[in-house]
Scaffold this active site. Structure first.
Site, PDB file in Angstrom:
ATOM      1  CG  PHE A 124     -18.254   1.684 -11.617  1.00 23.00           C
ATOM      2  CD1 PHE A 124     -18.844   0.519 -11.147  1.00 23.00           C
ATOM      3  CD2 PHE A 124     -18.953   2.882 -11.470  1.00 23.00           C
ATOM      4  CE1 PHE A 124     -20.089   0.541 -10.551  1.00 23.00           C
ATOM      5  CE2 PHE A 124     -20.194   2.915 -10.876  1.00 23.00           C
ATOM      6  CZ  PHE A 124     -20.766   1.739 -10.409  1.00 23.00           C
ATOM      7  CB  ALA A 147      -7.190  -3.980 -17.003  1.00 24.33           C
ATOM      8  CB  VAL A 148     -11.559  -5.360 -13.257  1.00 24.82           C
ATOM      9  CG1 VAL A 148     -11.911  -5.397 -11.773  1.00 24.82           C
ATOM     10  CG2 VAL A 148     -12.356  -4.276 -13.977  1.00 24.82           C
ATOM     11  CB  ILE A 149      -6.118  -6.668 -11.341  1.00 32.10           C
ATOM     12  CG1 ILE A 149      -5.703  -6.422 -12.803  1.00 32.10           C
ATOM     13  CG2 ILE A 149      -5.222  -7.716 -10.696  1.00 32.10           C
ATOM     14  CD1 ILE A 149      -4.293  -5.874 -12.961  1.00 32.10           C
ATOM     15  CG  ASP A 152      -5.895  -8.936  -0.445  1.00 27.83           C
ATOM     16  OD1 ASP A 152      -5.762  -9.963  -1.143  1.00 27.83           O
ATOM     17  OD2 ASP A 152      -4.945  -8.268   0.008  1.00 27.83           O
ATOM     18  CG  HIS A 155     -13.485  -2.343  -5.469  1.00 33.40           C
ATOM     19  ND1 HIS A 155     -14.495  -1.417  -5.444  1.00 33.40           N
ATOM     20  CD2 HIS A 155     -12.616  -1.936  -6.439  1.00 33.40           C
ATOM     21  CE1 HIS A 155     -14.259  -0.479  -6.342  1.00 33.40           C
ATOM     22  NE2 HIS A 155     -13.125  -0.776  -6.963  1.00 33.40           N
TER      23      HIS A 155
END
Length: 222
Positions: A124, A147-149, A152, A155
């Site tokens: 971000f 890296a964006v994983i 649940d 976000h």
């Protein structure tokens, strides 16, 4: 008798290289209504050009041959300066991406002194730093690695979308290529596969894109 002579005259002209009968010597009643002249100097188009698509392709080739083509070079990276903004979040992935990018720079003759690495907390935060570096005038291209994983919650979507639009905005506002190298994956295995696993190293691919774009701007779009 006159009709027979006229027929012979017409036959002689048809067999000649240029068919242009002299109807003044013929019986007016036997003369045809339409005069047709075929000249041996006329060259008809090749049968290949009778096809509309073929003709269009040839016209396109002629046009493209006359156009000026600008493209960046991967083999002309000497003297180009790069910044790499890398997120620490999911460091097990971003570290591999960074290593892939740096190794690619070395392979294409970019000196270590011409590469500056800037760490930020997460993906971000990448865009604002990329924009600042781009506007400094010290770099020819900015790599943005993170890296964006998916989790649940929503976000993931917020961060991934903000990172993508932010990097685009950074490039547009600074006028310096800002290359998007942020992985957006469903799970950790997918991310690792793209950080040196069976799907290659996206950090290395990002570095190649940065070199080509920097070369394009440096040599053609100044």
């Amino acid at each position: 008798m006159a009709s027979f002579a006229a027929a012979l005259e017409l036959h002689r002209h048809i067999l000649s290289p240029v068919y242009s009968p002299d109807f003044s010597r013929m019986n007016p009643k036997s003369a045809p209504r339409t005069l047709i002249s075929f000249s041996s100097s006329v060259r008809f188009p090749s049968t290949h050009l009778s096809n509309g698509r073929t003709s269009e392709r040839l016209e396109s080739l002629v046009a493209s041959a006359s156009n000026k083509r600008l493209i960046g070079s991967l083999m002309n990276a000497k003297g180009l300066r790069f910044a790499v903004v890398v997120a620490r979040f999911n460091e097990v992935v971003t570290k591999l991406l960074l290593e892939g990018a740096l190794e690619t720079f070395r392979r294409y003759s970019v000196k270590d002194d011409d590469v500056t690495v800037v760490e930020v907390p997460g993906s971000f935060e990448i865009p604002v730093v990329a924009q600042k570096l781009g506007k400094s005038g010290d770099f020819d291209a900015i790599l943005c690695i993170g890296a964006v994983i998916r989790g649940d919650t929503t976000h993931y979507d917020a961060v991934a979308n903000s990172a993508a639009s932010g990097v685009l905005s950074a490039g547009l506002s600074s006028g310096v290529p800002c290359i998007f190298g942020v992985l957006t994956c469903d799970d950790m295995d997918q991310a690792l596969n793209r950080a040196g696993g069976k799907s290659g190293n996206k950090g290395a691919e990002t570095a190649l894109t940065a070199i080509e774009m920097a070369s394009l701007f440096q040599h053609h779009l100044k």
